[in-house]
Scaffold this motif. Structure first.
Motif, PDB file in Angstrom:
ATOM      1  N   THR A 111     -29.035   0.671 -20.757  1.00 14.05           N
ATOM      2  CA  THR A 111     -28.732  -0.166 -21.922  1.00 14.05           C
ATOM      3  C   THR A 111     -27.309  -0.715 -21.841  1.00 14.05           C
ATOM      4  OG1 THR A 111     -30.239   1.145 -23.287  1.00 14.05           O
ATOM      5  CG2 THR A 111     -28.612  -0.205 -24.452  1.00 14.05           C
ATOM      6  N   ARG A 153     -22.896   0.714 -28.076  1.00  8.80           N
ATOM      7  CA  ARG A 153     -24.256   0.295 -28.374  1.00  8.80           C
ATOM      8  C   ARG A 153     -25.269   1.134 -27.599  1.00  8.80           C
ATOM      9  NH1 ARG A 153     -27.616  -5.066 -26.704  1.00  8.80           N
ATOM     10  NH2 ARG A 153     -27.268  -4.087 -24.689  1.00  8.80           N
ATOM     11  N   TYR A 157     -27.958   3.381 -29.565  1.00  4.22           N
ATOM     12  CA  TYR A 157     -29.374   3.057 -29.403  1.00  4.22           C
ATOM     13  C   TYR A 157     -30.173   4.227 -28.825  1.00  4.22           C
ATOM     14  CZ  TYR A 157     -29.025  -2.006 -30.329  1.00  4.22           C
ATOM     15  OH  TYR A 157     -28.864  -3.241 -30.913  1.00  4.22           O
ATOM     16  N   THR A 203     -38.952   0.158 -30.183  1.00  6.96           N
ATOM     17  CA  THR A 203     -37.994  -0.681 -30.921  1.00  6.96           C
ATOM     18  C   THR A 203     -36.703  -0.838 -30.136  1.00  6.96           C
ATOM     19  OG1 THR A 203     -38.914   0.039 -33.040  1.00  6.96           O
ATOM     20  CG2 THR A 203     -36.718  -0.948 -33.073  1.00  6.96           C
ATOM     21  N   VAL A 204     -36.208   0.274 -29.593  1.00 10.37           N
ATOM     22  CA  VAL A 204     -34.987   0.221 -28.788  1.00 10.37           C
ATOM     23  C   VAL A 204     -35.200  -0.652 -27.561  1.00 10.37           C
ATOM     24  CG1 VAL A 204     -33.432   1.586 -27.339  1.00 10.37           C
ATOM     25  CG2 VAL A 204     -34.100   2.436 -29.589  1.00 10.37           C
ATOM     26  N   MET A 207     -35.147  -4.283 -28.613  1.00  9.03           N
ATOM     27  CA  MET A 207     -33.805  -4.739 -28.976  1.00  9.03           C
ATOM     28  C   MET A 207     -32.936  -4.965 -27.743  1.00  9.03           C
ATOM     29  SD  MET A 207     -33.158  -2.306 -32.311  1.00  9.03           S
ATOM     30  CE  MET A 207     -31.489  -2.865 -32.590  1.00  9.03           C
ATOM     31  N   VAL A 208     -33.133  -4.143 -26.729  1.00  6.13           N
ATOM     32  CA  VAL A 208     -32.307  -4.266 -25.525  1.00  6.13           C
ATOM     33  C   VAL A 208     -32.867  -5.338 -24.594  1.00  6.13           C
ATOM     34  CG1 VAL A 208     -31.465  -3.090 -23.465  1.00  6.13           C
ATOM     35  CG2 VAL A 208     -31.508  -1.884 -25.654  1.00  6.13           C
TER      36      VAL A 208
END
Length: 315
Positions: A111, A153, A157, A203-204, A207-208
């Protein structure tokens, strides 16, 4: 996921299979894996040393190169020594909490690397679209701040994933059908409903992978629009400053995208193919990033050429 039953237990350790279904080929598979691992280590340390030693490279953009090199080194060291110990010595045990730490490191630093590529895309956007103010906008403090934000972040995350798994005390098995402690591979073993953890992981990932990709593509659309307004010679020169970044992005996101697509939709694909792809997206960027930036950066090429010339023709 799993449901509570009498066979559930709390494991003190997990067993990593390596490459499921290809156990008889582990020794042969270890040869390219070890070669890639060694090349990645040498390449990334070389890039870091050259940037530190070469004063002409003490510029904001090269801070990103050093950050990428350290991230790639951490990713390589997080998984490969354990995988090689499985291949060579059948030492496949990993303690419960070490497994959670490895899981965090793999996903967090992937990430963080994505965040660094996003910051580099912004750097190229400013350099091409607003070159007169580049030195004012992109300063060393801005570079360091963006790196710190990418790290924070990544931690924010990913930290919930192992923390949420830690609340599960009972598992149906302690055998992980993977070569490292990947989140979903461990989650499949829990002896309870793990759908919430699954949703958090998805979800993570969205988002990434999706959001970073969209922002990077948007920055390059704006860059292309700016390039079209330049003369042919200026356009070629400006694009040359972006090509290494584009290649590095493709090296990073392509294996992740292929692995994700195969994992979600390739139900008829053999399981060992999933595992091999999962390892490829951890090994390819550390191997190729030094090559991409080394080939595209004149000072790095000259330093490497000088080093090997001295080795070949000692005084």
């Amino acid at each position: 996921m799993g449901t509570p039953n009498n066979s559930c237990f709390h494991p003190s350790f997990f067993v990593l299979v390596g490459i499921p279904g290809l156990e008889h080929l582990h020794v042969w598979i270890s040869i390219p894996f070890f070669s890639i691992f060694l090349s990645a280590i040498v390449g990334n340390y070389t890039v870091v040393l050259i940037i530190v030693m070469e004063t002409t490279l003490h510029q904001p953009m090269y801070v990103y190169f050093i950050l990428l090199a350290f991230i790639d080194l951490i990713l390589a060291h997080t998984t490969m020594p354990k995988l090689l110990s499985i291949f060579w010595f059948q030492y496949n045990r990993i303690s419960f909490y070490t497994c959670l730490v490895q899981m965090f490191c793999v996903h967090a630093f992937s990430t963080i690397e994505s965040g660094i590529f996003l910051a580099m895309a912004y750097d190229r956007y400013v350099a091409i679209c607003n070159p007169l103010r580049y030195s004012v906008i992109v300063t060393t403090s801005v570079i360091i701040s963006s790196g710190v934000l990418a790290i924070l972040r990544g931690v924010i995350y990913i930290l919930p994933l192992p923390l949420l798994l830690r609340r599960f005390h009972l598992y149906t098995s302690n055998v992980i059908l993977h070569s490292y402690c990947e989140h979903m591979a461990v989650l499949r073993l829990v002896c309870a409903d793990g759908s919430f953890n699954d949703h958090v992981g998805m979800t993570v990932g969205f988002m990434v992978l999706v959001m970073d990709s969209v922002l990077i593509v948007t920055s390059y659309v704006l860059i292309l629009q700016a390039l079209l307004r330049l003369s042919a010679e200026a356009r070629l020169k400006a694009f040359g400053t972006c090509i290494s970044h584009v290649c590095a992005i493709l090296c990073f996101y392509t294996p992740i995208l292929c692995s994700s697509l195969v994992h979600r939709f390739g139900r008829n694909v053999p399981h060992h193919t999933h595992i091999l792809l999962a390892n490829v997206y951890l090994l390819v960027p550390p191997l190729l990033n030094p090559l991409v930036y080394g080939i595209r950066t004149k000072q790095i090429r000259e330093r490497v050429r000088t080093f090997f010339s001295l080795k070949r023709y000692p005084s």
